[in-house]
Design an enzyme around this catalytic site. Structure first.
Site, mmCIF file in Angstrom:
data_model
loop_
_atom_site.group_PDB
_atom_site.id
_atom_site.type_symbol
_atom_site.label_atom_id
_atom_site.label_comp_id
_atom_site.label_asym_id
_atom_site.label_seq_id
_atom_site.Cartn_x
_atom_site.Cartn_y
_atom_site.Cartn_z
ATOM 1 N N CYS A 101 10.336 63.512 -45.282
ATOM 2 C CA CYS A 101 9.839 62.825 -46.470
ATOM 3 C C CYS A 101 9.388 63.827 -47.531
ATOM 4 O O CYS A 101 9.663 63.656 -48.724
ATOM 5 C CB CYS A 101 8.685 61.916 -46.070
ATOM 6 S SG CYS A 101 8.056 60.939 -47.411
ATOM 7 N N CYS A 197 5.044 58.321 -42.503
ATOM 8 C CA CYS A 197 5.097 58.538 -43.949
ATOM 9 C C CYS A 197 5.592 57.292 -44.681
ATOM 10 O O CYS A 197 6.745 56.892 -44.526
ATOM 11 C CB CYS A 197 6.031 59.720 -44.221
ATOM 12 S SG CYS A 197 6.059 60.263 -45.915
#
Length: 369
Positions: A101, A197
């Site tokens: 991410c 995330c």
């Protein structure tokens, strides 16, 4: 009169990014905030808090007197991060979505968007530091070692680091909380997020079930005895202790590492035979590895460090382990540890350090006893 540097801050709704924005304003920057929406499959549900997070981020922007823009990167996240996340789980590995991410969303999609807005730099609330030496940029651990997030940032490159600021990496978390309370930020006491995330904190197996089919199979001990059934190898990770659905064994002392009440740990996955192998006792030899091989290497300097002594982490929140780096050519490298490491897990990141400097790392492909 010279123009103030324009910094675009990723404002998440949490206290770290809020204090980041405040510190940058104090330093005289022109600060603009962006809230990133990266998940929308079920964001009206109980686990995904993006709506509340945006309310918190907007409240912070209001208190600080800065503009905030709501940007949707959900398509980028699904294509670049989540698809890879599922592929890794289906292959029996345990990926780290926060690493992906950061590399693909926060420091690529977000960075590109910020540059289009005329940013000189971007900033996030990560606990890490950037240092420039002789025209090269280094990634350093955050000063608060209990919060250091350099592990998750090890795939950043020179171009990304040259445009990035990490103000809270220079202070301790307790100081971040103190500043937030002192200036009256509405989220000063908001707890830290610990979920995947952008996906939030949720029952993980239940979540994966939506995307990965169950393929039950046998759970076997080190002697090859079937002692239970698993729900699908994708749903387990090496070193896992909870959720195995098996108790102790009757024969006291039958297993190395403990007697009948010693806990069971996932030790190996046999994808070809759809078999989960478990052992009893935290320090069972099957759970210890003296070396590992890693692929998909990414080095912050743009080239591999020289072979030799270094330190590494094979999972977040682990103490640096002394090791020797070798074979760092192309996308691969090998680490040999001074002391065996526990539950070295394919799919996780092996991140290499020289003291406080994060050199980069790669994805663990295999471990050896």
């Amino acid at each position: 009169m010279s123009r103030r540097p324009r910094v675009v801050v990723g404002l998440s709704g949490g206290v770290d990014s809020a204090v980041t924005a405040h510190l940058l304003k104090q330093q005289g920057h022109e600060v603009v905030a962006i809230f990133m929406k990266n998940w929308e499959d079920d964001d009206d549900g109980e686990y995904c808090s993006s709506n509340q997070d945006f309310v918190d981020a907007a409240s912070v922007a209001d208190v600080l007197g800065i503009e905030i823009e709501h940007v949707n990167f959900a398509a980028n996240y699904k294509d670049r991060v989540f698809a890879e996340f599922l592929r890794e789980y289906q292959a029996g590995r345990t990926p780290n979505p926060d690493v992906l991410c950061n590399a693909e969303i926060k420091f690529k999609a977000f960075l590109d968007h910020a540059m289009r807005l005329g940013a000189d730099k971007i900033a996030t609330g990560h606990y890490a530091r950037v240092r420039e030496r002789e025209g090269r940029f280094e990634l350093l651990k955050g000063l608060d070692e209990t919060k250091d997030q350099s592990y998750f940032l090890h795939r950043l490159n020179q171009a990304q680091l040259s445009r990035t600021l990490f103000p809270v990496g220079e202070i301790r978390k307790s100081e971040v909380r103190r500043i937030a309370a002192e200036i009256g930020l509405p989220n000063a006491k908001k707890k830290d997020s610990t979920g995947i995330c952008f996906i939030g904190e949720r029952p993980f197996r239940e979540f994966l079930n939506r995307y990965i089919a169950k393929e039950p199979g046998p759970i076997k001990d080190e002697r090859g005895r079937t002692i239970g059934r698993h729900e699908g190898l994708s749903f387990y990770t090496l070193g896992q202790r909870q959720g195995l659905g098996i108790g102790g064994v009757k024969e006291k002392g039958a297993q190395r590492g403990g007697g009948e009440h010693a806990p069971w740990f996932v030790a190996r996955k046999d994808m070809a035979k759809n078999t989960l192998h478990v052992v009893q006792g935290h320090d069972h030899p099957w759970l210890l590895s003296s070396s590992l091989n890693a692929d998909d290497a990414s080095w912050i300097a743009g080239e591999p460090p020289p072979a030799g002594a270094c330190a590494a982490k094979t999972r977040y929140r682990q103490a640096d382990a002394a090791c020797t780096l070798s074979g760092a050519q192309g996308a691969r490298f090998r680490l040999d540890f001074t002391e065996p490491q526990w539950a070295v897990t394919p799919g996780q990141s092996a991140v290499v350090y020289d003291g406080e400097v994060c050199l980069g790392g790669g994805v663990i492909s295999a471990a050896a006893e």
